[in-house]
Every structure is written in C-alpha cells, then in structure tokens.
Design an enzyme around this catalytic site. Structure first.
Site, PDB file in Angstrom:
ATOM      1  N   HIS A   1       0.861  -1.235  -0.086  1.00 22.97           N
ATOM      2  CA  HIS A   1      -0.298  -0.014  -0.053  1.00 22.97           C
ATOM      3  C   HIS A   1       0.757   1.338   0.150  1.00 22.97           C
ATOM      4  O   HIS A   1       2.069   1.135   0.587  1.00 22.97           O
ATOM      5  CB  HIS A   1      -0.922   0.146   1.276  1.00 22.97           C
ATOM      6  CG  HIS A   1      -0.212  -0.282   2.600  1.00 22.97           C
ATOM      7  ND1 HIS A   1       0.139  -1.563   2.762  1.00 22.97           N
ATOM      8  CD2 HIS A   1       0.141   0.755   3.514  1.00 22.97           C
ATOM      9  CE1 HIS A   1       0.618  -1.411   4.109  1.00 22.97           C
ATOM     10  NE2 HIS A   1       0.801  -0.161   4.705  1.00 22.97           N
TER      11      HIS A   1
ATOM     12  N   HIS B   1       0.813   5.454   1.069  1.00 20.99           N
ATOM     13  CA  HIS B   1       0.247   6.324   1.768  1.00 20.99           C
ATOM     14  C   HIS B   1       0.454   7.482   1.182  1.00 20.99           C
ATOM     15  O   HIS B   1       1.403   8.088   0.829  1.00 20.99           O
ATOM     16  CB  HIS B   1       0.924   6.294   3.181  1.00 20.99           C
ATOM     17  CG  HIS B   1       1.037   5.183   4.175  1.00 20.99           C
ATOM     18  ND1 HIS B   1       0.185   5.155   5.372  1.00 20.99           N
ATOM     19  CD2 HIS B   1       1.765   4.209   4.087  1.00 20.99           C
ATOM     20  CE1 HIS B   1       0.527   3.967   6.041  1.00 20.99           C
ATOM     21  NE2 HIS B   1       1.184   3.386   5.346  1.00 20.99           N
TER      22      HIS B   1
HETATM   23  P1  5GP Z   1       1.493   0.471   7.360  1.00 19.85           P
HETATM   24  O1  5GP Z   1       1.880   0.633   8.934  1.00 19.85           O
HETATM   25  O2  5GP Z   1       1.358  -1.046   7.047  1.00 19.85           O
HETATM   26  O3  5GP Z   1       2.443   1.110   6.559  1.00 19.85           O
HETATM   27  O4  5GP Z   1       0.149   1.022   6.977  1.00 19.85           O
HETATM   28  C1  5GP Z   1      -0.989   0.273   7.548  1.00 19.85           C
HETATM   29  C2  5GP Z   1      -2.014   1.433   7.689  1.00 19.85           C
HETATM   30  O5  5GP Z   1      -3.198   0.897   7.559  1.00 19.85           O
HETATM   31  C3  5GP Z   1      -2.004   2.246   8.951  1.00 19.85           C
HETATM   32  O6  5GP Z   1      -1.635   3.707   8.545  1.00 19.85           O
HETATM   33  C4  5GP Z   1      -3.374   2.042   9.607  1.00 19.85           C
HETATM   34  O7  5GP Z   1      -3.667   3.135  10.422  1.00 19.85           O
HETATM   35  C5  5GP Z   1      -4.125   1.422   8.238  1.00 19.85           C
HETATM   36  N1  5GP Z   1      -5.238   0.760   8.865  1.00 19.85           N
HETATM   37  C6  5GP Z   1      -5.380  -0.441   9.600  1.00 19.85           C
HETATM   38  N2  5GP Z   1      -6.319  -1.002   9.705  1.00 19.85           N
HETATM   39  C7  5GP Z   1      -7.146  -0.201   8.931  1.00 19.85           C
HETATM   40  C8  5GP Z   1      -8.555  -0.282   8.895  1.00 19.85           C
HETATM   41  O8  5GP Z   1      -9.202  -1.206   9.186  1.00 19.85           O
HETATM   42  N3  5GP Z   1      -9.341   0.832   8.170  1.00 19.85           N
HETATM   43  C9  5GP Z   1      -8.379   1.554   7.461  1.00 19.85           C
HETATM   44  N4  5GP Z   1      -9.170   2.695   6.789  1.00 19.85           N
HETATM   45  N5  5GP Z   1      -7.307   2.072   7.858  1.00 19.85           N
HETATM   46  C10 5GP Z   1      -6.770   0.836   8.649  1.00 19.85           C
END
Ligand code: 5GP
Length: 179
Positions: A165, A167
């Site tokens: 993903h 951001h």
């Molecule tokens: P990472 O830490 O893997 O780079 O980012 C994962 C992102 O997914 C985090 O910023 C977190 O807030 C978001 N996230 C996790 N669970 C959910 C969810 O159930 N719904 C949404 N909209 N975002 C989520």
C-alpha cells in the site's frame, strides 16, 4: 511524534504483555510520581516500542501469506471511506490519519505483493498504476501543491499490513527527515 494507532492498540495488549516480561518500560505500573514531561516521554517510548513489536508480529503473519484487513476492505466486509477506485486499485482514508489528507492506496489483487521488496518484473504495470493513481488522489483531494507518498516496507520500517500500500499524505507542512 508517532501517534498510537488504534489498529496497533488492538493488537498491542498481546505485544505489551510479551514486552513487559522483557522490558520494564512496558510494565503497566503508573508513573504518577514522575514529572509530567518525563511521563510523556515514557509513553512515547512505550508507543514506539509497541509499534515496532506490532510490526514484527505482522511480519511473521505475512510469511504465512495470511489475508489482511485490506482484503476485508476490498470485499466491503468492513467499512471504509473510499476516495478513489478503478478496476485495479482502491484508495480509502486511513483509520488513523497522520495528516489532514491520509489515503491508503492498494492493488485490489495482492498477487504476492505483500510488500514492495517482494516485487517482480510482472508487477511493473501495477506499480506504475499505483503511482499514477496516487497523483490522481492528490488531485482529487486538492493537495497537488505538495504531498508525500510513503511505502513502509518490512518490520524495520514499521509496516503493519502485509498487502502493498501507498500512503498518500498531505494538507499540512511535511518535515524531513521522517521519523
Ligand atoms: P503500514 O503501517 O503497514 O504502513 O500502514 C497500514 C495502515 O493501515 C496504517 O496507517 C493504519 O492506520 C491503516 N489501517 C489499519 N487498519 C485499518 C482499517 O481497518 N481501516 C483503515 N481505513 N485503515 C486501516
């Protein structure tokens, strides 16, 4: 300062307990006898440590190829606020936004792309598609004057969801270096 992610908190009662065995900082003993600024610093250390521990736990799950929360979002089994969608990618608001605009952009088919470092030649097209979609999200959200695109890869970068993903962040002045 890194915020405590609700998502991380959901998992953190497990990791905090595990950490508490090894790390006295994680013990849930109140620190009320300490000055306010010291308590704040301690809770920051605790949140950061939690985030890192959660990221390590998530990485272990990734190796098992387990479905992630994003599969449920794609299947609309759990709600999300979609801001961009086409046949290949989905963009929705982060549940724990780190900026006024914080959109998560994912390929609808994971196809082995649990993280960027797993990319292979066959993924070139979707990777380009995701970047172009990030620009379209920025345009839609009115942040074309300045925005940031972030990919956290692996536990050292605190990746917590193992479905590639981007951001897309904007709507405020960004700082450098990132934390
Ligand atoms: P990472 O830490 O893997 O780079 O980012 C994962 C992102 O997914 C985090 O910023 C977190 O807030 C978001 N996230 C996790 N669970 C959910 C969810 O159930 N719904 C949404 N909209 N975002 C989520």
């Amino acid at each position: 300062m890194a915020a405590i992610k609700p998502f991380s908190l959901f998992r953190s009662h497990i990791t905090v307990r595990a950490l508490a065995r090894r790390n006295p900082i994680s013990q849930a003993r109140p620190l009320f006898h300490l000055p306010h600024h010291f308590r704040r610093a301690m809770s920051y250390v605790r949140a950061t440590t939690d985030e890192e521990a959660s990221a390590k736990a998530a990485a272990a799950d990734a190796d098992r190829g387990a479905p992630t929360i994003f599969d449920k979002i794609i299947a609309k089994e759990i709600p999300s606020t979609v801001v961009y969608e086409d046949e290949k990618v989905l963009g929705f608001r982060d549940i724990n936004p780190q900026a006024p605009v914080h959109v998560i952009l994912i390929p609808k088919a994971r196809d082995g792309l649990t993280q960027l470092s797993k990319a292979e030649a066959r993924h070139e097209e979707i990777l380009g598609h995701l970047l172009y979609a990030a620009k379209k999200v920025a345009e839609k959200e009115g942040i074309l004057d300045g925005f940031r695109v972030v990919i956290n890869d692996g536990p050292t970068a605190c990746q917590s969801v193992y479905h590639l993903h981007l951001h897309v962040l904007g709507g405020r002045q960004m700082k450098w270096p990132p934390g």
